[in-house]
Design an enzyme around this catalytic site. Structure first.
Site, PDB file in Angstrom:
ATOM      1  N   HIS A 426      86.024  51.534   4.978  1.00  0.00           N
ATOM      2  CA  HIS A 426      87.468  51.391   5.146  1.00  0.00           C
ATOM      3  C   HIS A 426      88.030  52.359   6.179  1.00  0.00           C
ATOM      4  O   HIS A 426      87.379  53.332   6.599  1.00  0.00           O
ATOM      5  CB  HIS A 426      88.195  51.559   3.808  1.00  0.00           C
ATOM      6  CG  HIS A 426      88.087  52.927   3.190  1.00  0.00           C
ATOM      7  ND1 HIS A 426      88.937  53.962   3.509  1.00  0.00           N
ATOM      8  CD2 HIS A 426      87.227  53.414   2.258  1.00  0.00           C
ATOM      9  CE1 HIS A 426      88.613  55.031   2.793  1.00  0.00           C
ATOM     10  NE2 HIS A 426      87.578  54.734   2.029  1.00  0.00           N
ATOM     11  N   CYS A 445      83.044  56.256  -0.861  1.00  0.00           N
ATOM     12  CA  CYS A 445      83.147  55.170   0.105  1.00  0.00           C
ATOM     13  C   CYS A 445      82.942  55.701   1.524  1.00  0.00           C
ATOM     14  O   CYS A 445      83.002  56.900   1.780  1.00  0.00           O
ATOM     15  CB  CYS A 445      84.496  54.476  -0.006  1.00  0.00           C
ATOM     16  SG  CYS A 445      84.629  53.412  -1.467  1.00  0.00           S
TER      17      CYS A 445
END
Length: 534
Positions: A426, A445
């Site tokens: 992301h 992440c």
């Protein structure tokens, strides 16, 4: 060495004559001593038993044809040289196997030898095809599912291949594996020769400096191949370029200053680098054989994310990975990217809600005001009407969500390959982190430095003008899911030694200490470096 692994054909033939029956007759007559021995020594219900049952108990090793002889010789040679691939040594008592082959005097003896050879082959084939270690037993971040063939599959592959060709197909066929093998051989020779010589005292050396430490730095760079032989005692232009080249090849800031970090990496021995290559070979054996014509490769140790098309890197960007604490380290696994979300909401993971946000809410109900609190039905919760002190980490009943915005924790786009670890790629509003040399800051992440360009590259396969398409949705401000017309395999790896696209050797720091654990496990299993440590 040749006498050890090339068993004369005459020994098997003589054994058959002594037993007053040939292997050929043992193969054709049901219920012979050979068949019964094979059935006896192959573990019941195993892939080994299944293979021999399927193939009418025919021998694949102890036959008296040239093909059987060549197969035996290749197996003994392979078992005698497992170190060629950085596999454990001493796992097979080759001399004992050869002695049993020589001492076979009955059909039952031959049946026992047949099964022992098959067991050894399956063990060797499994180690070379799938790795000698089980990742999940080493570190809880190694959640990769490793493809493993059954004993029956390995033996059928051996039987159906032309000659002994199956042996050559066991190791990964990737360019990376072959290049690492070459580096392993080169480093082993270097270690045996004493390595790169004396190290450099830790300090700070830069352009214009002179003195004994500069000479030691010069000599080290020459020995490592970064600087052409020179007698210059100065930190000159040539040394500046050499230091930058070294820094580039080791993932360091390329400022040309030989500071503490650079000298620490410069002083690592050839044996240390060889260990990293051994670990990289094992890791390469864990990866899927088919990576995907187009795939995404995230090397956590390199803090990078790449798109690879037909073996060529077509896009690359810096990445931030999970912080080096127990519950935040990014795991290693492979999956398939299915879609991206433009203008995403951030649905706060339960672990963050209970460990980070709940204590703040208990002190101040209006804390983390940029995050919405919702009930089980998705309705907004009035913070002022809730006594958060009555809840703990187990019974907190609410969810939390950050709506789309430029300040959203996920930035303006996320890339999804749904998985049980809740890991994805992301954007991020924290752009300054990408300037750091070591970039381990996230909750697990993978954050991308150039998420828009990453999106354009993915969309280029399905949109005529991917940039315009992306920004049209972005400008709407609405959370929008964009499916990828073709899923893209994603491989989250961790490689402290690898070969770059131009054949250059690259090394990285072991930020999660995983490679050290893998090396310890390999060593415990029997992997050994050359005797001379350099």
């Amino acid at each position: 060495m040749r006498a050890l692994y090339q068993l004369p054909k005459s020994l098997i033939v003589a054994a058959c004559i002594t037993a007053s029956a040939s292997v050929a007759s043992a193969q054709s007559a049901p219920g012979t001593a050979f068949q019964m021995a094979v059935a006896e020594f192959a573990p019941a219900g195993s892939g080994l038993a299944e293979f021999y049952r399927t193939n009418a108990f025919a021998p694949i090793w102890v036959g008296d044809t040239p093909e059987h002889e060549a197969r035996r010789a290749r197996l003994i040679k392979a078992l005698s040289s497992t170190n060629l691939h950085g596999l454990p040594e001493g796992g097979f008592d080759v001399q004992s196997i050869v002695s049993k082959m020589q001492d076979a005097r009955s059909l039952r003896d031959l049946g026992a030898v047949e099964i022992e050879l098959s067991k050894a082959f399956v063990s060797y084939a499994s180690d070379l095809y799938s790795g000698a270690l089980r990742p999940a037993q080493i570190d809880d971040g190694l959640v990769r599912t490793v493809s493993r063939r059954s004993a029956n599959d390995h033996l059928q592959g051996l039987l159906t291949a032309e000659g002994d060709a199956y042996f050559d197909l066991l190791a990964p066929q990737s360019t990376q594996y072959r290049a690492l093998m070459k580096q392993k051989i080169a480093l082993e020779a270097l270690v045996n020769q004493g390595g790169w010589g004396a190290g450099v005292p830790v300090g700070k050396l830069e352009y214009g400096d002179t003195g004994s430490n500069v000479i030691k730095l010069r000599n080290r760079l020459i020995a490592m191949g970064y600087l052409s032989p020179t007698a210059s005692p100065e930190f000159d232009e040539a040394m500046l370029a050499a230091v930058k080249d070294f820094q580039q090849a080791h993932g360091l800031a390329t400022d040309g200053v030989a500071g503490e970090g650079t000298i620490t990496e410069l002083n690592r021995t050839a044996s240390e680098r060889l260990k990293a290559v051994y670990v990289a070979l094992e890791r390469e054996r864990w990866l899927p054989r088919e990576r995907g014509e187009r795939h995404i490769l995230v090397n956590q140790a390199d803090f990078s994310a790449k798109i690879v098309d037909d073996g060529r890197i077509t896009f690359e960007t810096r990445a931030v990975i999970g912080k080096n604490v127990h519950d935040r380290r990014s795991p290693e696994f492979s999956d398939e990217m299915e879609h991206m979300v433009i203008n995403p909401s951030w649905y706060v993971p339960r672990s963050i809600i209970t460990k980070e946000y709940l204590p703040k809410l208990q002190s101040n109900p209006n804390a983390v005001g940029h995050i919405q609190i919702t009930d089980r039905n998705g309705r907004l919760v009035n913070r002022g009407a809730v006594d958060f002190t009555q809840f703990n980490t187990r019974d907190f009943p609410f969810a939390m969500r950050q709506p789309p915005s430029k300040s959203n924790a996920l930035g303006l786009v996320k890339f999804m390959f749904p998985n049980k670890y809740n890991i994805y790629l992301h954007d991020t509003p924290q752009k300054s982190l990408f300037a750091r040399e070591t970039r381990a800051f996230s909750h697990g992440c993978i954050r991308l430095a150039q998420p828009f360009e990453f999106a354009y590259a993915l969309l280029a396969k399905q949109e005529e003008d991917p940039r315009a398409f992306f920004h049209r949705i972005l400008a709407s401000g609405k959370e929008t899911t964009v499916p990828l017309e073709q899923n893209v395999p994603v491989h989250l790896i961790y490689r402290t030694a690898y070969i770059g696209p131009k054949g250059e050797v690259q090394y990285r720091r072991d930020v999660y200490d995983r490679d050290r654990k893998i090396w310890d496990a390999l060593q415990k299993a029997g992997v050994a470096l050359p005797d001379v440590q350099g």
